[in-house]
Design a protein around this motif. Structure first.
Motif, short mmCIF file in Angstrom:
data_model
loop_
_atom_site.label_atom_id
_atom_site.label_comp_id
_atom_site.label_asym_id
_atom_site.label_seq_id
_atom_site.Cartn_x
_atom_site.Cartn_y
_atom_site.Cartn_z
N GLU A 60 39.21 22.91 33.36
CA GLU A 60 40.30 23.61 32.67
C GLU A 60 39.81 24.21 31.35
OE1 GLU A 60 43.29 20.68 32.30
OE2 GLU A 60 44.00 20.87 34.38
N ARG A 61 39.00 23.47 30.62
CA ARG A 61 38.46 24.00 29.35
C ARG A 61 37.54 25.19 29.60
NH1 ARG A 61 38.08 18.37 28.13
NH2 ARG A 61 35.88 18.37 28.72
N TRP A 62 36.72 25.11 30.65
CA TRP A 62 35.82 26.22 30.97
C TRP A 62 36.61 27.46 31.36
CZ3 TRP A 62 34.89 29.02 35.46
CH2 TRP A 62 33.76 29.84 35.44
N ALA A 63 37.66 27.28 32.17
CA ALA A 63 38.49 28.41 32.59
C ALA A 63 39.18 29.05 31.40
CB ALA A 63 39.52 27.95 33.63
N ALA A 64 39.64 28.22 30.45
CA ALA A 64 40.31 28.76 29.26
C ALA A 64 39.34 29.57 28.41
CB ALA A 64 40.91 27.62 28.44
N SER A 65 38.09 29.09 28.29
CA SER A 65 37.10 29.83 27.50
C SER A 65 36.74 31.14 28.18
CB SER A 65 35.85 28.98 27.28
OG SER A 65 35.20 28.71 28.53
N ARG A 66 36.65 31.13 29.52
CA ARG A 66 36.35 32.37 30.26
C ARG A 66 37.47 33.38 30.10
NH1 ARG A 66 31.73 34.10 31.94
NH2 ARG A 66 32.70 35.04 33.79
N THR A 67 38.72 32.91 30.08
CA THR A 67 39.86 33.80 29.91
C THR A 67 39.82 34.46 28.55
OG1 THR A 67 41.19 32.44 31.39
CG2 THR A 67 42.37 33.94 29.91
N THR A 68 39.49 33.69 27.51
CA THR A 68 39.41 34.24 26.16
C THR A 68 38.32 35.28 26.07
OG1 THR A 68 40.19 32.15 25.24
CG2 THR A 68 39.09 33.65 23.72
N THR A 69 37.14 35.01 26.65
CA THR A 69 36.03 35.96 26.63
C THR A 69 36.41 37.24 27.38
OG1 THR A 69 34.47 34.12 26.57
CG2 THR A 69 33.62 36.28 27.20
N SER A 70 37.07 37.12 28.51
CA SER A 70 37.48 38.29 29.29
C SER A 70 38.46 39.14 28.51
CB SER A 70 38.09 37.84 30.62
OG SER A 70 37.15 37.10 31.36
N ASN A 71 39.40 38.50 27.81
CA ASN A 71 40.37 39.25 27.02
C ASN A 71 39.70 40.00 25.90
OD1 ASN A 71 42.43 38.31 28.62
ND2 ASN A 71 42.99 36.63 27.26
N ASP A 72 38.74 39.37 25.21
CA ASP A 72 38.03 40.04 24.13
C ASP A 72 37.24 41.23 24.65
OD1 ASP A 72 39.02 38.11 22.48
OD2 ASP A 72 37.20 36.89 22.44
N GLN A 73 36.60 41.07 25.81
CA GLN A 73 35.83 42.16 26.40
C GLN A 73 36.74 43.33 26.78
OE1 GLN A 73 32.52 42.22 26.53
NE2 GLN A 73 32.59 44.33 27.28
N ALA A 74 37.93 43.02 27.29
CA ALA A 74 38.87 44.07 27.67
C ALA A 74 39.33 44.86 26.46
CB ALA A 74 40.07 43.45 28.39
N LEU A 75 39.58 44.18 25.35
CA LEU A 75 40.00 44.87 24.12
C LEU A 75 38.88 45.76 23.59
CD1 LEU A 75 41.89 41.98 22.27
CD2 LEU A 75 42.89 43.95 23.44
N LEU A 76 37.63 45.28 23.64
CA LEU A 76 36.51 46.06 23.17
C LEU A 76 36.33 47.31 24.02
CD1 LEU A 76 34.11 46.35 21.26
CD2 LEU A 76 32.77 44.94 22.83
N THR A 77 36.44 47.17 25.34
CA THR A 77 36.31 48.32 26.25
C THR A 77 37.41 49.34 26.00
OG1 THR A 77 35.32 46.87 27.92
CG2 THR A 77 36.20 48.99 28.65
N ALA A 78 38.63 48.87 25.78
CA ALA A 78 39.73 49.79 25.51
C ALA A 78 39.52 50.55 24.22
CB ALA A 78 41.04 49.00 25.44
N ALA A 79 38.99 49.89 23.19
CA ALA A 79 38.75 50.56 21.91
C ALA A 79 37.68 51.64 22.05
CB ALA A 79 38.34 49.54 20.86
N LYS A 80 36.62 51.35 22.83
CA LYS A 80 35.56 52.34 23.03
C LYS A 80 36.06 53.55 23.79
CE LYS A 80 31.64 49.11 22.93
NZ LYS A 80 30.51 48.55 23.70
N GLN A 81 36.97 53.35 24.69
CA GLN A 81 37.49 54.45 25.50
C GLN A 81 38.65 55.19 24.83
OE1 GLN A 81 38.49 52.65 29.23
NE2 GLN A 81 36.33 52.36 29.86
N GLY A 82 39.00 54.77 23.64
CA GLY A 82 40.08 55.44 22.92
C GLY A 82 41.46 55.09 23.39
N ARG A 83 41.59 54.06 24.22
CA ARG A 83 42.90 53.65 24.68
C ARG A 83 43.56 52.75 23.64
NH1 ARG A 83 42.50 50.32 28.57
NH2 ARG A 83 40.26 50.15 28.93
N PRO A 84 44.93 52.69 23.63
CA PRO A 84 45.63 51.86 22.64
C PRO A 84 45.23 50.39 22.79
CG PRO A 84 47.15 53.35 23.75
CD PRO A 84 45.86 53.45 24.48
N VAL A 85 45.05 49.76 21.66
CA VAL A 85 44.71 48.34 21.61
C VAL A 85 45.87 47.60 20.98
CG1 VAL A 85 43.14 46.59 20.70
CG2 VAL A 85 42.25 48.83 21.42
N PRO A 86 46.43 46.59 21.62
CA PRO A 86 47.58 45.88 21.04
C PRO A 86 47.22 45.20 19.73
CG PRO A 86 46.71 44.68 22.93
CD PRO A 86 46.03 46.03 22.92
#
Length: 209
Positions: A148-174
């Motif tokens: 459960e701890r590993w899955a939670a850390s993977r979810t956090t990393t995935s969310n951070d990566q998604a925000l970074l990708t959105a910022a690079k592509q000029g899409r709105p970032v929450p």
């Protein structure tokens, strides 16, 4: 070898061993549980022939030569020895490992005659726990928590990566949430001159010149 877990639930139709000089003055029962040299006692319930204990779990260490769990109900006496109200036994060999056995059994009250012709009974829950099975269960629980701890850390990393990708592509970032944050969270940071007292604010002096 393992453990034996016992919970004393209640008793039914106990014999009145008190003198009964006052209305409602009846037995004050408690249960003594023994396995080998180990012993546990429940609390005493005053003036009750159908007491309900719902005791915490008593845990006995179970060894190869422990064959029978002995349970005996007593009436508490202040002036002389506590009087037995009946006893019963639970054979360890009849208990399936890991299973909670709910047992309701008649008490052996000895040669004491009862005019009311009732039969006292005791209700308990007993569970036999194998030490190796318990170790495996604890290990599985630890692995589940680690997963459960590993899955939670993977979810956090995935969310951070998604925000970074959105910022690079000029899409709105929450924007981050400011829920439950006080007014101090929105105050301007202190000026440099306030942080370093005694150091002149050259920027302000130059503007006056």
């Amino acid at each position: 070898v393992g453990q034996l877990r016992l919970k004393v639930i209640r008793a039914h139709d106990l014999r009145n061993a008190d003198l009964g000089l006052l209305p409602g003055d009846v037995s004050d029962p408690f249960v003594v549980a023994r396995l080998g040299s180990q012993e546990f006692k429940t609390s005493v319930i005053s003036n009750n022939l159908n007491p309900v204990w719902n005791s915490p779990h008593f845990e006995f260490d179970l060894w190869a030569d422990d064959t029978e769990l002995c349970l005996e109900v007593f009436n508490l006496n202040q002036w002389h020895a506590d009087e037995s109200l009946g006893k019963m036994g639970v054979l360890v060999q009849n208990l399936d490992v890991g299973k909670v056995h709910k047992i309701v059994s008649r008490l052996n009250e000895g040669a004491v005659g009862r005019p009311d012709r009732r039969q006292a009974r005791l209700e308990v829950e007993v569970q036999r726990v194998d030490s190796r099975a318990q170790q495996q269960q604890d290990l599985q629980h630890a692995r589940l928590k680690a997963g459960e701890r590993w899955a939670a850390s993977r979810t956090t990393t995935s969310n951070d990566q998604a925000l970074l990708t959105a910022a690079k592509q000029g899409r709105p970032v929450p924007l981050p949430s400011f829920h439950n944050m006080g007014p101090e969270a929105f105050q301007a940071p202190p000026r440099q001159s306030e942080l370093k007292k005694g150091v002149p604010d050259y920027g302000s002096s130059a503007s006056r010149l």
